[in-house]
Design a protein around this motif. Structure first.
Motif, short mmCIF file in Angstrom:
data_model
loop_
_atom_site.label_atom_id
_atom_site.label_comp_id
_atom_site.label_asym_id
_atom_site.label_seq_id
_atom_site.Cartn_x
_atom_site.Cartn_y
_atom_site.Cartn_z
N GLN A 95 -11.02 -38.00 -10.62
CA GLN A 95 -11.69 -36.82 -10.12
C GLN A 95 -13.05 -37.17 -9.53
OE1 GLN A 95 -10.46 -33.82 -9.91
NE2 GLN A 95 -12.32 -32.82 -9.13
N THR A 96 -13.78 -38.07 -10.16
CA THR A 96 -15.09 -38.48 -9.65
C THR A 96 -14.95 -39.20 -8.32
OG1 THR A 96 -15.92 -38.69 -11.91
CG2 THR A 96 -17.16 -39.81 -10.17
N ARG A 112 -15.08 -36.89 -0.88
CA ARG A 112 -15.34 -35.63 -0.18
C ARG A 112 -16.79 -35.47 0.20
NH1 ARG A 112 -12.03 -30.95 -3.51
NH2 ARG A 112 -9.92 -31.46 -2.73
N ALA A 113 -17.69 -36.04 -0.58
CA ALA A 113 -19.12 -35.80 -0.36
C ALA A 113 -19.63 -36.42 0.92
CB ALA A 113 -19.92 -36.32 -1.55
N GLY A 114 -19.10 -37.51 1.33
CA GLY A 114 -19.59 -38.13 2.56
C GLY A 114 -18.88 -39.43 2.83
N GLU A 154 -14.24 -36.71 -5.57
CA GLU A 154 -15.44 -35.96 -5.20
C GLU A 154 -16.40 -36.81 -4.37
OE1 GLU A 154 -17.06 -34.59 -8.84
OE2 GLU A 154 -15.51 -33.06 -9.17
N VAL A 155 -16.50 -38.12 -4.71
CA VAL A 155 -17.34 -39.01 -3.90
C VAL A 155 -16.80 -39.12 -2.49
CG1 VAL A 155 -18.06 -41.41 -3.64
CG2 VAL A 155 -18.21 -40.30 -5.87
#
Length: 369
Positions: free
Chosen positions: A171-172, A178-180, A175-176
Protein backbone atom coordinates in the motif's frame (compact mmCIF):
# COMPACT_ATOMS: atom_id res chain seq x y z
CA UNK A 1 -3.55 -36.34 39.79
CA UNK A 2 -1.70 -39.14 41.57
CA UNK A 3 -4.15 -41.21 43.58
CA UNK A 4 -3.89 -44.17 45.90
CA UNK A 5 -5.60 -47.40 44.77
CA UNK A 6 -9.23 -47.68 45.88
CA UNK A 7 -12.35 -49.75 45.43
CA UNK A 8 -14.17 -49.53 42.12
CA UNK A 9 -17.62 -47.99 41.87
CA UNK A 10 -19.08 -51.32 40.79
CA UNK A 11 -17.70 -53.03 43.87
CA UNK A 12 -18.90 -50.22 46.11
CA UNK A 13 -22.44 -50.45 44.72
CA UNK A 14 -22.36 -54.23 44.97
CA UNK A 15 -21.30 -54.15 48.59
CA UNK A 16 -23.85 -51.44 49.41
CA UNK A 17 -26.84 -53.19 47.87
CA UNK A 18 -25.70 -56.56 49.20
CA UNK A 19 -25.47 -55.08 52.68
CA UNK A 20 -28.93 -53.58 52.33
CA UNK A 21 -30.39 -56.90 51.20
CA UNK A 22 -28.62 -58.71 54.01
CA UNK A 23 -30.13 -56.28 56.48
CA UNK A 24 -33.56 -56.81 54.98
CA UNK A 25 -33.06 -60.59 55.12
CA UNK A 26 -32.10 -60.42 58.78
CA UNK A 27 -35.24 -58.40 59.47
CA UNK A 28 -37.38 -61.02 57.69
CA UNK A 29 -35.71 -63.83 59.62
CA UNK A 30 -36.22 -61.94 62.87
CA UNK A 31 -39.93 -61.44 62.14
CA UNK A 32 -40.37 -65.11 61.19
CA UNK A 33 -38.47 -66.18 64.29
CA UNK A 34 -40.69 -64.04 66.52
CA UNK A 35 -43.83 -65.45 64.90
CA UNK A 36 -42.61 -69.00 65.29
CA UNK A 37 -41.78 -68.42 68.92
CA UNK A 38 -45.21 -66.95 69.49
CA UNK A 39 -47.28 -69.53 67.60
CA UNK A 40 -45.03 -72.60 67.92
CA UNK A 41 -45.60 -75.58 70.23
CA UNK A 42 -43.66 -74.05 73.13
CA UNK A 43 -45.50 -70.77 72.93
CA UNK A 44 -48.90 -72.05 71.89
CA UNK A 45 -51.63 -69.47 71.81
CA UNK A 46 -55.22 -70.42 71.18
CA UNK A 47 -56.68 -68.92 68.04
CA UNK A 48 -60.01 -67.09 68.12
CA UNK A 49 -61.69 -70.31 66.98
CA UNK A 50 -60.30 -72.11 70.01
CA UNK A 51 -57.74 -74.18 68.04
CA UNK A 52 -54.14 -74.60 69.19
CA UNK A 53 -51.82 -74.84 66.07
CA UNK A 54 -48.87 -76.08 68.09
CA UNK A 55 -50.84 -78.94 69.57
CA UNK A 56 -52.20 -79.81 66.14
CA UNK A 57 -48.62 -80.14 64.81
CA UNK A 58 -47.78 -82.35 67.75
CA UNK A 59 -50.85 -84.49 67.07
CA UNK A 60 -49.76 -84.86 63.39
CA UNK A 61 -52.31 -82.67 61.62
CA UNK A 62 -49.51 -80.72 59.90
CA UNK A 63 -51.49 -79.43 56.89
CA UNK A 64 -54.20 -77.92 59.06
CA UNK A 65 -51.56 -76.36 61.32
CA UNK A 66 -49.76 -74.83 58.37
CA UNK A 67 -52.98 -73.37 57.05
CA UNK A 68 -53.75 -71.84 60.40
CA UNK A 69 -50.20 -70.43 60.71
CA UNK A 70 -50.39 -68.90 57.23
CA UNK A 71 -53.73 -67.39 58.06
CA UNK A 72 -52.28 -65.84 61.18
CA UNK A 73 -48.84 -64.79 59.69
CA UNK A 74 -49.96 -63.58 56.25
CA UNK A 75 -51.31 -60.17 57.32
CA UNK A 76 -48.25 -59.51 59.47
CA UNK A 77 -45.87 -60.71 56.74
CA UNK A 78 -47.58 -58.50 54.18
CA UNK A 79 -47.08 -55.47 56.38
CA UNK A 80 -43.42 -56.43 56.96
CA UNK A 81 -42.79 -56.94 53.19
CA UNK A 82 -44.38 -53.60 52.35
CA UNK A 83 -42.13 -51.96 54.93
CA UNK A 84 -39.09 -53.77 53.49
CA UNK A 85 -40.04 -52.61 49.97
CA UNK A 86 -40.27 -48.98 51.03
CA UNK A 87 -37.11 -49.31 53.11
CA UNK A 88 -35.24 -50.91 50.19
CA UNK A 89 -36.33 -48.24 47.73
CA UNK A 90 -35.45 -45.36 50.03
CA UNK A 91 -32.19 -46.94 51.15
CA UNK A 92 -31.19 -47.83 47.59
CA UNK A 93 -32.05 -44.31 46.42
CA UNK A 94 -29.91 -42.74 49.13
CA UNK A 95 -27.00 -45.12 48.61
CA UNK A 96 -27.05 -44.74 44.82
CA UNK A 97 -27.21 -40.97 45.22
CA UNK A 98 -24.15 -41.01 47.48
CA UNK A 99 -22.29 -43.29 45.08
CA UNK A 100 -23.19 -41.28 41.97
CA UNK A 101 -22.60 -37.84 43.50
CA UNK A 102 -19.17 -37.55 41.77
CA UNK A 103 -20.89 -38.12 38.42
CA UNK A 104 -23.22 -35.20 39.10
CA UNK A 105 -20.19 -33.05 39.88
CA UNK A 106 -18.56 -34.07 36.60
CA UNK A 107 -21.77 -33.34 34.69
CA UNK A 108 -22.04 -29.85 36.18
CA UNK A 109 -18.42 -29.14 35.31
CA UNK A 110 -18.98 -30.28 31.72
CA UNK A 111 -22.03 -28.05 31.34
CA UNK A 112 -20.17 -25.06 32.73
CA UNK A 113 -17.21 -25.53 30.41
CA UNK A 114 -17.22 -23.22 27.40
CA UNK A 115 -14.60 -21.73 25.10
CA UNK A 116 -14.25 -18.83 27.50
CA UNK A 117 -13.74 -21.01 30.58
CA UNK A 118 -11.47 -23.85 29.46
CA UNK A 119 -9.32 -23.18 32.51
CA UNK A 120 -11.94 -24.83 34.76
CA UNK A 121 -10.95 -28.21 36.21
CA UNK A 122 -12.93 -30.81 38.15
CA UNK A 123 -10.07 -32.04 40.39
CA UNK A 124 -12.32 -34.63 42.03
CA UNK A 125 -10.91 -35.57 45.46
CA UNK A 126 -10.74 -39.08 46.80
CA UNK A 127 -9.07 -42.38 46.01
CA UNK A 128 -8.84 -43.81 42.54
CA UNK A 129 -11.97 -45.38 41.01
CA UNK A 130 -13.90 -45.16 37.74
CA UNK A 131 -15.35 -41.73 38.50
CA UNK A 132 -11.96 -40.28 39.52
CA UNK A 133 -10.39 -41.71 36.37
CA UNK A 134 -13.16 -40.12 34.30
CA UNK A 135 -12.64 -36.78 36.04
CA UNK A 136 -8.87 -36.95 35.52
CA UNK A 137 -9.36 -37.82 31.84
CA UNK A 138 -11.73 -34.88 31.43
CA UNK A 139 -9.25 -32.55 33.15
CA UNK A 140 -6.53 -33.78 30.80
CA UNK A 141 -8.76 -33.19 27.78
CA UNK A 142 -9.54 -29.67 28.98
CA UNK A 143 -5.85 -28.99 29.45
CA UNK A 144 -5.10 -30.10 25.89
CA UNK A 145 -8.02 -28.10 24.51
CA UNK A 146 -6.94 -24.99 26.38
CA UNK A 147 -3.38 -25.34 25.08
CA UNK A 148 -4.66 -25.95 21.54
CA UNK A 149 -7.02 -22.95 21.62
CA UNK A 150 -4.27 -20.74 23.04
CA UNK A 151 -1.89 -21.92 20.35
CA UNK A 152 -4.47 -21.28 17.63
CA UNK A 153 -5.20 -17.81 18.95
CA UNK A 154 -1.51 -16.97 19.06
CA UNK A 155 -1.03 -18.42 15.59
CA UNK A 156 -3.94 -16.39 14.20
CA UNK A 157 -2.57 -13.21 15.76
CA UNK A 158 0.93 -13.86 14.41
CA UNK A 159 -0.42 -14.78 10.97
CA UNK A 160 -2.49 -11.58 10.84
CA UNK A 161 0.56 -9.55 11.81
CA UNK A 162 2.79 -11.27 9.27
CA UNK A 163 0.26 -10.86 6.46
CA UNK A 164 -0.41 -7.25 7.37
CA UNK A 165 3.26 -6.31 6.94
CA UNK A 166 3.60 -7.05 3.19
CA UNK A 167 0.16 -5.62 2.51
CA UNK A 168 1.07 -2.40 4.30
CA UNK A 169 4.34 -2.17 2.38
CA UNK A 170 2.50 -2.70 -0.91
CA UNK A 171 0.00 0.00 0.00
CA UNK A 172 2.85 2.41 0.80
CA UNK A 173 4.62 1.71 -2.49
CA UNK A 174 1.41 2.26 -4.44
CA UNK A 175 0.84 5.58 -2.69
CA UNK A 176 4.43 6.63 -3.45
CA UNK A 177 3.91 5.78 -7.12
CA UNK A 178 0.71 7.85 -7.18
CA UNK A 179 2.29 10.82 -5.42
CA UNK A 180 4.74 11.67 -8.14
CA UNK A 181 7.53 10.54 -10.40
CA UNK A 182 9.51 7.62 -9.15
CA UNK A 183 11.80 4.92 -10.39
CA UNK A 184 9.25 2.51 -11.82
CA UNK A 185 11.70 -0.37 -12.10
CA UNK A 186 12.67 -0.05 -8.44
CA UNK A 187 9.02 0.12 -7.37
CA UNK A 188 8.16 -2.92 -9.44
CA UNK A 189 11.07 -4.87 -7.97
CA UNK A 190 10.10 -3.97 -4.43
CA UNK A 191 6.43 -4.79 -5.09
CA UNK A 192 7.48 -8.11 -6.60
CA UNK A 193 9.57 -8.92 -3.54
CA UNK A 194 6.78 -8.00 -1.15
CA UNK A 195 4.18 -9.88 -3.16
CA UNK A 196 6.40 -12.96 -3.31
CA UNK A 197 6.77 -12.86 0.44
CA UNK A 198 2.98 -12.61 0.90
CA UNK A 199 2.45 -15.56 -1.48
CA UNK A 200 5.08 -17.65 0.32
CA UNK A 201 3.48 -16.86 3.65
CA UNK A 202 0.00 -17.77 2.40
CA UNK A 203 1.24 -21.03 0.87
CA UNK A 204 3.04 -21.84 4.10
CA UNK A 205 -0.13 -21.30 6.12
CA UNK A 206 -2.14 -23.49 3.75
CA UNK A 207 0.50 -26.20 3.85
CA UNK A 208 0.61 -26.04 7.64
CA UNK A 209 -3.16 -26.47 7.81
CA UNK A 210 -3.08 -29.30 5.29
CA UNK A 211 -0.45 -31.27 7.19
CA UNK A 212 -2.10 -30.64 10.58
CA UNK A 213 -5.37 -32.05 9.27
CA UNK A 214 -3.63 -34.93 7.43
CA UNK A 215 -5.31 -34.08 4.14
CA UNK A 216 -3.04 -36.11 1.90
CA UNK A 217 -2.71 -39.50 0.27
CA UNK A 218 0.12 -41.86 1.11
CA UNK A 219 2.51 -43.79 -1.09
CA UNK A 220 5.96 -45.44 -0.76
CA UNK A 221 8.67 -42.78 -0.56
CA UNK A 222 12.48 -42.99 -0.48
CA UNK A 223 13.83 -40.17 1.67
CA UNK A 224 17.32 -40.49 0.17
CA UNK A 225 15.95 -39.52 -3.25
CA UNK A 226 14.06 -36.60 -1.72
CA UNK A 227 17.24 -35.43 -0.01
CA UNK A 228 19.13 -35.49 -3.32
CA UNK A 229 16.31 -33.61 -5.05
CA UNK A 230 16.19 -30.95 -2.33
CA UNK A 231 19.98 -30.53 -2.43
CA UNK A 232 19.94 -30.16 -6.21
CA UNK A 233 17.21 -27.53 -6.00
CA UNK A 234 18.98 -25.53 -3.29
CA UNK A 235 22.50 -25.86 -4.67
CA UNK A 236 22.43 -22.35 -6.25
CA UNK A 237 21.43 -20.86 -2.89
CA UNK A 238 24.24 -22.77 -1.18
CA UNK A 239 26.79 -21.56 -3.73
CA UNK A 240 25.54 -18.00 -3.40
CA UNK A 241 26.03 -18.11 0.37
CA UNK A 242 29.33 -20.02 0.08
CA UNK A 243 28.03 -23.07 1.92
CA UNK A 244 29.25 -26.58 1.13
CA UNK A 245 26.30 -28.95 0.71
CA UNK A 246 26.83 -32.70 1.05
CA UNK A 247 24.24 -35.52 0.83
CA UNK A 248 25.15 -39.03 2.00
CA UNK A 249 23.44 -42.14 3.29
CA UNK A 250 21.46 -45.13 2.18
CA UNK A 251 17.92 -45.68 0.90
CA UNK A 252 15.36 -44.84 3.58
CA UNK A 253 11.92 -45.99 2.55
CA UNK A 254 8.79 -44.90 4.34
CA UNK A 255 5.11 -44.34 3.53
CA UNK A 256 3.55 -40.89 3.27
CA UNK A 257 2.94 -37.91 1.05
CA UNK A 258 5.83 -37.47 -1.36
CA UNK A 259 5.07 -33.76 -1.80
CA UNK A 260 4.92 -33.05 1.93
CA UNK A 261 8.02 -35.10 2.73
CA UNK A 262 9.91 -33.31 -0.05
CA UNK A 263 8.83 -30.00 1.45
CA UNK A 264 9.99 -31.24 4.85
CA UNK A 265 13.49 -32.09 3.63
CA UNK A 266 13.67 -28.93 1.51
CA UNK A 267 12.78 -26.73 4.46
CA UNK A 268 15.41 -28.42 6.62
CA UNK A 269 18.15 -28.00 4.04
CA UNK A 270 17.07 -24.42 3.24
CA UNK A 271 17.13 -23.41 6.91
CA UNK A 272 20.52 -25.08 7.33
CA UNK A 273 21.91 -23.04 4.42
CA UNK A 274 20.37 -19.73 5.45
CA UNK A 275 21.22 -19.95 9.15
CA UNK A 276 24.89 -20.66 8.61
CA UNK A 277 28.27 -19.00 8.72
CA UNK A 278 28.90 -16.01 6.42
CA UNK A 279 31.67 -18.00 4.69
CA UNK A 280 32.94 -21.57 4.57
CA UNK A 281 29.81 -23.01 6.14
CA UNK A 282 28.79 -26.65 5.73
CA UNK A 283 25.52 -28.55 5.53
CA UNK A 284 25.42 -32.35 5.75
CA UNK A 285 22.33 -34.39 4.94
CA UNK A 286 22.35 -38.06 5.86
CA UNK A 287 19.66 -40.74 5.49
CA UNK A 288 19.63 -44.13 7.15
CA UNK A 289 17.30 -47.10 7.61
CA UNK A 290 16.89 -49.08 10.82
CA UNK A 291 14.61 -51.87 11.96
CA UNK A 292 12.39 -49.46 13.87
CA UNK A 293 12.25 -46.72 11.22
CA UNK A 294 14.08 -44.42 8.84
CA UNK A 295 16.15 -41.37 9.81
CA UNK A 296 16.95 -38.07 8.14
CA UNK A 297 19.73 -36.08 9.79
CA UNK A 298 20.61 -32.53 8.77
CA UNK A 299 23.63 -30.90 10.42
CA UNK A 300 24.91 -27.40 9.72
CA UNK A 301 27.48 -24.99 11.01
CA UNK A 302 26.41 -21.55 12.13
CA UNK A 303 26.15 -19.21 15.10
CA UNK A 304 25.67 -20.79 18.55
CA UNK A 305 22.04 -21.51 19.45
CA UNK A 306 21.07 -21.28 23.15
CA UNK A 307 19.44 -24.44 24.47
CA UNK A 308 16.50 -22.43 25.81
CA UNK A 309 15.76 -21.24 22.27
CA UNK A 310 15.45 -24.74 20.76
CA UNK A 311 11.78 -25.46 21.70
CA UNK A 312 10.63 -22.10 20.29
CA UNK A 313 12.16 -22.80 16.88
CA UNK A 314 9.36 -25.26 16.12
CA UNK A 315 6.65 -22.67 16.74
CA UNK A 316 5.21 -20.64 13.83
CA UNK A 317 6.83 -17.27 13.09
CA UNK A 318 9.83 -17.97 15.32
CA UNK A 319 13.29 -17.29 13.89
CA UNK A 320 16.62 -18.21 15.34
CA UNK A 321 18.29 -15.07 14.03
CA UNK A 322 17.23 -11.87 12.34
CA UNK A 323 19.74 -12.36 9.51
CA UNK A 324 17.24 -14.45 7.55
CA UNK A 325 14.97 -11.44 7.13
CA UNK A 326 17.56 -8.74 6.53
CA UNK A 327 19.58 -10.43 3.81
CA UNK A 328 18.69 -11.71 0.37
CA UNK A 329 16.52 -14.51 1.66
CA UNK A 330 13.37 -13.30 3.41
CA UNK A 331 12.05 -16.13 5.51
CA UNK A 332 8.47 -16.14 6.74
CA UNK A 333 9.13 -17.97 9.99
CA UNK A 334 7.22 -21.15 9.09
CA UNK A 335 10.04 -23.43 7.96
CA UNK A 336 10.54 -25.59 11.04
CA UNK A 337 6.88 -25.24 12.06
CA UNK A 338 5.88 -26.83 8.75
CA UNK A 339 8.56 -29.50 9.18
CA UNK A 340 7.29 -30.32 12.67
CA UNK A 341 3.69 -30.48 11.44
CA UNK A 342 4.61 -32.82 8.57
CA UNK A 343 6.58 -35.07 10.92
CA UNK A 344 3.63 -35.31 13.33
CA UNK A 345 1.25 -36.02 10.45
CA UNK A 346 3.48 -38.97 9.47
CA UNK A 347 3.67 -40.30 13.06
CA UNK A 348 7.34 -39.41 13.35
CA UNK A 349 9.55 -37.58 15.82
CA UNK A 350 11.80 -34.53 15.47
CA UNK A 351 14.82 -33.76 17.66
CA UNK A 352 16.82 -30.54 17.77
CA UNK A 353 20.34 -30.48 19.20
CA UNK A 354 22.56 -27.41 19.38
CA UNK A 355 26.14 -28.07 18.24
CA UNK A 356 28.77 -26.91 20.75
CA UNK A 357 30.67 -25.17 17.95
CA UNK A 358 27.52 -23.52 16.58
CA UNK A 359 24.68 -24.58 14.34
CA UNK A 360 22.08 -27.32 14.72
CA UNK A 361 21.61 -31.04 14.32
CA UNK A 362 18.06 -31.90 13.24
CA UNK A 363 17.09 -35.58 13.37
CA UNK A 364 13.78 -36.88 12.00
CA UNK A 365 12.60 -40.44 12.57
CA UNK A 366 9.70 -41.85 10.54
CA UNK A 367 8.07 -45.29 10.50
CA UNK A 368 9.52 -47.72 7.96
CA UNK A 369 7.67 -48.73 4.84
Amino acid sequence: MDRRPGLSVRLKLTLSYAGLLMLAGFMVLAVVWVLLLRYGPEGAVTTPEGIDPGRMMVNGDLLTALRLMVGVMLPTASIVMAFLLVFGLLGGWVLAGRMLAPLDQITRAVRQTTDASLSRRIRLPGRKDEFRELADAFDGMLEQLEAHVTEQQRFAANASHELRTPLAISQTLIEVARAGPADQDELIDRLHTVNTRAIDLTEGLLLLNRSDRRLFTTEPVDLSLLAEEAAETLLPLAEERKVALDVTGEPARTVGSAALLLRMVTNLVQNAIVHNLPEHGTVTVNTAAHDDGVVVRVENTGPPVPSALLPTLLEPFQRGTDRARTETYAGVGLGLAIVNSIVRAHDGTLDLIARPAGGLIVTIRLPPA
